[in-house]
Scaffold this active site. Sequence first.
Site, mmCIF file in Angstrom:
data_model
loop_
_atom_site.group_PDB
_atom_site.id
_atom_site.type_symbol
_atom_site.label_atom_id
_atom_site.label_comp_id
_atom_site.label_asym_id
_atom_site.label_seq_id
_atom_site.Cartn_x
_atom_site.Cartn_y
_atom_site.Cartn_z
ATOM 1 N N CYS A 2 1.003 -1.146 -0.611
ATOM 2 C CA CYS A 2 0.187 -0.245 -0.116
ATOM 3 C C CYS A 2 1.425 1.251 0.554
ATOM 4 O O CYS A 2 2.225 1.071 0.410
ATOM 5 C CB CYS A 2 -1.234 0.135 0.900
ATOM 6 S SG CYS A 2 -1.708 -1.488 1.796
ATOM 7 N N ARG A 27 1.558 1.488 -5.999
ATOM 8 C CA ARG A 27 1.443 0.711 -4.585
ATOM 9 C C ARG A 27 0.725 -0.322 -4.927
ATOM 10 O O ARG A 27 0.525 -1.065 -4.300
ATOM 11 C CB ARG A 27 2.093 1.849 -3.584
ATOM 12 C CG ARG A 27 3.600 2.578 -4.091
ATOM 13 C CD ARG A 27 4.303 3.099 -2.761
ATOM 14 N NE ARG A 27 4.046 1.840 -1.517
ATOM 15 C CZ ARG A 27 5.267 1.806 -1.277
ATOM 16 N NH1 ARG A 27 6.377 1.592 -1.438
ATOM 17 N NH2 ARG A 27 5.993 0.035 -0.102
ATOM 18 N N TRP A 74 -3.513 -2.041 -1.485
ATOM 19 C CA TRP A 74 -3.484 -3.226 -2.535
ATOM 20 C C TRP A 74 -4.051 -4.305 -0.918
ATOM 21 O O TRP A 74 -2.831 -4.730 -0.377
ATOM 22 C CB TRP A 74 -2.429 -3.497 -2.833
ATOM 23 C CG TRP A 74 -1.810 -3.916 -4.084
ATOM 24 C CD1 TRP A 74 -1.345 -5.157 -4.239
ATOM 25 C CD2 TRP A 74 -3.507 -4.279 -5.063
ATOM 26 N NE1 TRP A 74 -1.383 -5.713 -5.430
ATOM 27 C CE2 TRP A 74 -2.689 -5.340 -6.573
ATOM 28 C CE3 TRP A 74 -3.868 -3.031 -5.210
ATOM 29 C CZ2 TRP A 74 -3.243 -5.508 -7.014
ATOM 30 C CZ3 TRP A 74 -4.251 -3.268 -6.641
ATOM 31 C CH2 TRP A 74 -3.924 -4.177 -7.208
ATOM 32 N N ASN A 100 1.109 0.092 5.904
ATOM 33 C CA ASN A 100 1.233 -0.396 5.476
ATOM 34 C C ASN A 100 1.854 -1.822 5.452
ATOM 35 O O ASN A 100 3.125 -0.932 6.579
ATOM 36 C CB ASN A 100 2.520 0.436 3.938
ATOM 37 C CG ASN A 100 3.561 -0.516 3.108
ATOM 38 O OD1 ASN A 100 4.149 -0.646 3.244
ATOM 39 N ND2 ASN A 100 2.418 -1.393 2.277
ATOM 40 N N GLY A 101 1.384 -3.043 5.159
ATOM 41 C CA GLY A 101 2.247 -3.702 5.943
ATOM 42 C C GLY A 101 0.956 -4.639 6.992
ATOM 43 O O GLY A 101 0.115 -5.256 6.710
ATOM 44 N N GLU A 467 12.286 -13.018 -20.079
ATOM 45 C CA GLU A 467 11.530 -10.486 -19.766
ATOM 46 C C GLU A 467 10.325 -10.297 -20.808
ATOM 47 O O GLU A 467 9.572 -9.771 -20.207
ATOM 48 C CB GLU A 467 12.938 -9.865 -19.636
ATOM 49 C CG GLU A 467 12.447 -8.371 -19.300
ATOM 50 C CD GLU A 467 12.137 -8.337 -18.374
ATOM 51 O OE1 GLU A 467 11.759 -8.922 -16.915
ATOM 52 O OE2 GLU A 467 11.753 -7.295 -17.997
ATOM 53 N N LYS A 471 7.074 -9.275 -20.185
ATOM 54 C CA LYS A 471 6.001 -7.766 -20.156
ATOM 55 C C LYS A 471 5.186 -8.019 -21.002
ATOM 56 O O LYS A 471 3.755 -7.551 -20.508
ATOM 57 C CB LYS A 471 7.212 -7.239 -21.072
ATOM 58 C CG LYS A 471 8.807 -6.540 -20.376
ATOM 59 C CD LYS A 471 8.310 -5.523 -19.379
ATOM 60 C CE LYS A 471 7.874 -5.938 -18.181
ATOM 61 N NZ LYS A 471 9.350 -6.250 -17.209
ATOM 62 N N GLU A 474 1.750 -9.005 -17.812
ATOM 63 C CA GLU A 474 1.941 -8.736 -17.373
ATOM 64 C C GLU A 474 0.892 -7.460 -17.614
ATOM 65 O O GLU A 474 -0.314 -6.961 -17.240
ATOM 66 C CB GLU A 474 2.905 -7.642 -16.932
ATOM 67 C CG GLU A 474 4.065 -8.751 -15.981
ATOM 68 C CD GLU A 474 5.319 -7.255 -15.591
ATOM 69 O OE1 GLU A 474 5.161 -7.528 -14.384
ATOM 70 O OE2 GLU A 474 6.041 -7.208 -16.697
ATOM 71 N N HIS A 490 10.698 -29.749 -26.271
ATOM 72 C CA HIS A 490 10.610 -30.484 -26.072
ATOM 73 C C HIS A 490 8.521 -30.531 -24.854
ATOM 74 O O HIS A 490 9.513 -30.588 -23.073
ATOM 75 C CB HIS A 490 11.674 -30.794 -24.135
ATOM 76 C CG HIS A 490 12.331 -31.157 -24.851
ATOM 77 N ND1 HIS A 490 13.417 -32.139 -25.770
ATOM 78 C CD2 HIS A 490 14.393 -29.756 -25.370
ATOM 79 C CE1 HIS A 490 14.351 -32.018 -26.244
ATOM 80 N NE2 HIS A 490 14.631 -31.136 -25.922
ATOM 81 N N LYS A 583 4.259 -2.914 -7.891
ATOM 82 C CA LYS A 583 5.379 -1.922 -8.251
ATOM 83 C C LYS A 583 5.995 -2.929 -7.645
ATOM 84 O O LYS A 583 7.341 -3.878 -7.749
ATOM 85 C CB LYS A 583 5.531 -0.857 -8.257
ATOM 86 C CG LYS A 583 7.390 -0.608 -8.661
ATOM 87 C CD LYS A 583 7.217 0.063 -9.798
ATOM 88 C CE LYS A 583 8.093 0.463 -10.576
ATOM 89 N NZ LYS A 583 8.486 -0.414 -11.880
#
Length: 588
Positions: A2, A27, A74, A100-101, A467, A471, A474, A490, A583
Amino acid sequence: MCGIVGYKGFKKASKILLDSVRRLEYRGYDSVGMAVLGESGIIVKKGAGNVDKVNNELFFEELEGSIGVAHTRWATTGEVNNVNSHPHLSNNNKICVVHNGIVENYQEIKKFLENKGFCFISQTDTEVIPNYVQYFIDNGESFEDAVKKTLRIIKGSFAVVIMSEDDGIIIGARRGSPLVLGIGFGEFFLASDVPAFSECTDKVVYLDDDEFAVLGDDYHIYDFNTGRENFKKINIINWSFEQAKKGEYEHFMLKEINEQGNTIKKAAEQSIELIREATDLINGACGVFLVGCGTSYHACVSASYIFSKIAKKHVNVLLASEFRNYEHFLSSNTLVIAVSQSGETADVIDAVSFAKKHGCRTLSIVNVMGSTLTRLCSLNIMMNAGPEICVLSTKSYTSQLAVLTLLAYSAVDKFKQAKKLLVDVAGKVNDLINNINDDLKLLAGKLKRVNDLFLIGRDLAYPSALEGALKIKEVSYIHAEGFAGAELKHGTMALIQDGVPVIALNTRGTNDLLVNNIMEVKARGAFVIGIDSRNNELYDFFIKVPGADIADPVLMIIPIQLLAYYLALAKNLNPDQPRNLAKSVTVK
Ligand code: G6P
């Protein structure tokens, strides 16, 4: 994760808090709330939705007063709804908290307080905090002492900002989650991250674990366990507020992709002394581990190839969350290099703390100055990418690659050569973007309805395929997977059929073998997109990227970042705020 903020000064708090919380939306953005202390006491407005949605319904700026707190949520404990949104109030409505936490022992505390007659209206862990503070005040403690006692009792990692109606002061405290104090002229700011208030001041104090800052007419910082006052250094932040704004761009993602010409160069501008110190650690170690999560992990995988090729050195690459399983290989001769944009990712912090317990040496490659990681590691190399606001990592990835490339070359005394290579590559970024931009828009239009997409690359291009897939998924929600070129056959080859897109990341060094893999997918009807320095008749769509030898991964990822961006736009999605993602992930 958050975002939390607090303001104490002489201006209209609601305006400042609204701007601040907007800048912390990266966040988390499932609910938002604000509390301001006005003439009639603390008034709270909060609701589910992102800042703009909730503000359009509640008009935060109607709140009058010059002291207040705000929060962008969040969800971790308690579903997303109006009641669970922060701030949370004590039963007597006089103590207000944003958090936050996680309060790990909240059930135990809740039971204790319920037995004392307290009521709880939300499902959150946070609500125990204002009520515990009230409990201590009811029992004769001052606000400051009540907060101190509460903080000593709660377990878990947290950053909190707590406001008292009767005292007209706010207190910010942290353990494990970030909290910074901004110092202006006659005004103070508390926030999870500097961009929240960087428009107002460039003077920052980074709070350490178990510290709390009391903001009245002046500020004081104490250790909340011992009660001792700590006199802390004021840091001047070295990037401008403009860097944390979208400027001419529609989205932060596009802005940050476009900044890479500059940020790669900045990442390469490291002091030779610092790189030498880091190189000594690397060359002196018996066992080097590179750890990271998400995009940062992919930078580590890429680095393992670069170290192997340039420094002829084997480095172990591990997902930070898996690091603990390698306990038996850790000693005081081990070096752990933690790579993280935010410096706050819980799995990375856990890996480094674990390494330190085993006596390992620690080095970080990090973007956020003053972050938890920088305080844990004995040596830190800053990526110098400036604030990255979009949830997706773009510029921080290429900066990480740049720093890791510098280190690999420096390990064999070729720092200058690496710097030249990176500066040359940085100089090619703007032209590359200009040359491929329209083609990528076109390609996004063609691909926007596909369900699956595969990326293949060999050698240095393999981590780029990993990567690239991250991208795309996401931000566009298209299922994308990256493979080493030879590996697709395979198993996954079973999914290749008419029209399935396969992006081939090809280089001069990998061409001969990758062509085999391209032919295999083409024979099953794949639509092949070549990202390469030379065209090839096998490609159905071609994106030209200049060859950059060992720095190929730096340039090769840029078209995929842009493709992901345009896919999000083509699908009407917000590229800066993908669903379900934050993030930095501050829970394990
Ligand atoms: C989150 C972000 C990713 C990022 C990862 C690691 O999952 O959404 O974009 O790569 O965390 O973050 P860090 O700050 O440690 O690089």
